[in-house]
Design a protein around this motif. Structure first.
Motif, PDB file in Angstrom:
ATOM      1  N   UNK A  95      -3.267 -12.650   4.294  1.00 12.30           N
ATOM      2  CA  UNK A  95      -2.671 -11.856   3.223  1.00 12.30           C
ATOM      3  C   UNK A  95      -3.563 -10.688   2.842  1.00 12.30           C
ATOM      4  N   UNK A  96      -4.870 -10.936   2.762  1.00 12.53           N
ATOM      5  CA  UNK A  96      -5.805  -9.865   2.405  1.00 12.53           C
ATOM      6  C   UNK A  96      -5.836  -8.778   3.477  1.00 12.53           C
ATOM      7  N   UNK A  97      -5.814  -9.198   4.758  1.00 14.22           N
ATOM      8  CA  UNK A  97      -5.771  -8.203   5.836  1.00 14.22           C
ATOM      9  C   UNK A  97      -4.474  -7.403   5.777  1.00 14.22           C
ATOM     10  N   UNK A  98      -3.383  -8.127   5.530  1.00 16.50           N
ATOM     11  CA  UNK A  98      -2.096  -7.446   5.448  1.00 16.50           C
ATOM     12  C   UNK A  98      -2.052  -6.449   4.307  1.00 16.50           C
ATOM     13  N   UNK A  99      -2.664  -6.809   3.157  1.00  8.50           N
ATOM     14  CA  UNK A  99      -2.687  -5.887   2.026  1.00  8.50           C
ATOM     15  C   UNK A  99      -3.518  -4.659   2.348  1.00  8.50           C
ATOM     16  N   UNK A 100      -4.654  -4.858   3.001  1.00  8.49           N
ATOM     17  CA  UNK A 100      -5.495  -3.714   3.375  1.00  8.49           C
ATOM     18  C   UNK A 100      -4.751  -2.786   4.334  1.00  8.49           C
ATOM     19  N   UNK A 105      -1.445   2.234   5.432  1.00  5.34           N
ATOM     20  CA  UNK A 105      -0.189   2.845   5.871  1.00  5.34           C
ATOM     21  C   UNK A 105       0.463   3.635   4.736  1.00  5.34           C
ATOM     22  N   UNK A 106       0.441   3.083   3.519  1.00  6.19           N
ATOM     23  CA  UNK A 106       1.069   3.776   2.396  1.00  6.19           C
ATOM     24  C   UNK A 106       0.301   5.044   2.039  1.00  6.19           C
ATOM     25  N   UNK A 107      -1.007   5.036   2.200  1.00  8.52           N
ATOM     26  CA  UNK A 107      -1.777   6.254   1.972  1.00  8.52           C
ATOM     27  C   UNK A 107      -1.352   7.340   2.950  1.00  8.52           C
ATOM     28  N   UNK A 108      -1.113   6.952   4.204  1.00 11.60           N
ATOM     29  CA  UNK A 108      -0.638   7.912   5.204  1.00 11.60           C
ATOM     30  C   UNK A 108       0.738   8.441   4.839  1.00 11.60           C
ATOM     31  N   UNK A 109       1.622   7.544   4.380  1.00  9.97           N
ATOM     32  CA  UNK A 109       2.969   7.965   3.981  1.00  9.97           C
ATOM     33  C   UNK A 109       2.896   8.957   2.823  1.00  9.97           C
ATOM     34  N   UNK A 110       2.038   8.682   1.825  1.00 15.44           N
ATOM     35  CA  UNK A 110       1.891   9.602   0.697  1.00 15.44           C
ATOM     36  C   UNK A 110       1.426  10.985   1.175  1.00 15.44           C
ATOM     37  N   UNK A 111       0.501  10.997   2.114  1.00 15.54           N
ATOM     38  CA  UNK A 111       0.018  12.273   2.639  1.00 15.54           C
ATOM     39  C   UNK A 111       1.127  13.020   3.362  1.00 15.54           C
TER      40      UNK A 111
END
Length: 347
Positions: A95-100, A105-111
């Motif tokens: 779960x921790x790896x998945x959250x990281x 990925x979401x940071x890339x999407x925001x960019x």
């Protein structure tokens, strides 16, 4: 059969799993009932299975894979002290790896979104519209979509009814992510481009309260200001001023098979459900419950489906597939339909 055994409904209520989940875990061999009535097929659970069911509910909520759940329950029941902690620790690390990874990925999407916003050029949007609608039709359209309006304060742009004016049509849309409702009414007087505004639910409810006699109503959208006038009475307020999702894209689905709904019977069956998930069995008809027929099965939130069914008496269900939204079509309101996201029946 012992008198202190629990029925499947009682076990579902006491454990937090729900009847459909208990049936799934029975078929998967994870939590098998202590006794099954050979005549009715009804499942009964022994008192000592309640603790196991509650543990299973917690593991399920944590998102643990079914294979690991099976081993945890086996170790817990057998008093195993070494395997279970390792399985729990391994799941937590995943779960921790998945959250990281999700954060990355979401940071890339925001960019990417930021780049798109700065690079796109659009023509100025039309923001003003004045049109006349039939009061009865507008009231019916508001009633057809109101149940799907969002209430999540984190998603304030969904906390209203979206008015989409184009040509001679006014579309009303509401969604809370898990369901979406769309209705259309004819309009006259607007010859300009497309105009959109999202009306907060309190303002939309005030508009609906004016539409009691079916008289024509005049709707004005001027930027973020929205006003409705009928029979010398009016209500006005500010729109939400935030971008509403592209409902046209969300409602673009492959054609499915259509089934006529017995709305009163479905309402009665759904009202008797006490969990957050129930199973619909689709054959030539639509019934509530996971029977032994060869029909398709789909999980739904019974409260959400009841809301959709309350909007009309004559309805069809269009079924595309087990992972696609269910489409409920109204026959009494022009171009009115709602989408309901299915609930997974798997752990």
């Amino acid at each position: 059969m012992e008198s202190d055994m629990r029925s499947i409904g009682e076990m579902g209520r006491d454990s937090g799993l729900g009847v459909s989940a208990l049936r799934f875990y029975d078929r998967a061999g994870v939590l098998v009932p202590a006794w099954v009535d050979p005549v009715t097929g009804y499942r009964w659970y022994a008192p000592e299975q309640l603790g196991e069911a509650r543990l299973l509910a917690r593991l399920r909520r944590s998102g643990m894979p079914l294979a690991d759940i099976r081993l945890v329950l086996a170790g817990w029941a057998g008093g195993e002290t070494g395997l279970v902690p390792r399985l729990l620790d391994g799941h937590l690390r995943r779960l921790e790896r998945g959250l990281a990874e999700a954060r990355e990925e979401l940071s890339t999407v925001r960019a990417l979104l930021g780049h798109q916003e700065t690079s796109m050029t659009t023509a100025p949007a039309t923001t003003t519209a004045r049109l006349t609608v039939a009061g009865g039709e507008l009231a019916a359209a508001l009633d057809a979509v109101r149940f799907a309006a969002g209430t999540d304060p984190e998603l304030s742009m969904l906390g209203g009814i979206h008015f989409d004016i184009e040509g001679g049509a006014l579309h009303l849309v509401a969604t809370d992510r898990y369901r979406m409702a769309v209705a259309r009414t004819s309009a006259t007087g607007h010859d300009g481009g497309r105009v959109q505004a999202t009306v907060p639910t309190p303002l939309a409810d005030a508009m609906r309260a004016l539409l009691t006699d079916g008289a024509p109503a005049r709707l004005t959208v001027d930027g973020d200001k929205v006003e409705l006038e009928t029979q010398g009475r009016q209500v006005a307020g500010q729109g939400l001023g935030e971008e509403f999702p592209d409902y046209r894209r969300l409602s673009r689905l492959p054609e499915g098979r259509r089934l006529t709904l017995d709305v009163p019977a479905l309402r009665r069956a759904l009202a008797a459900q006490d969990g957050e998930v129930c199973v619909l069995t689709l054959t030539d008809t639509v019934t509530v419950g996971d029977d032994d027929s060869t029909g398709d099965r789909v999980g739904v939130n019974p409260a959400f489906l009841l809301d959709a069914l309350a909007a009309g008496e004559e309805m069809l269900l269009e079924y595309v597939g087990p992972k696609a939204p269910l489409v409920l079509l109204r026959r009494d309101v022009e171009d009115a339909f709602s989408l309901l996201m299915p609930v997974s029946l798997e752990a």
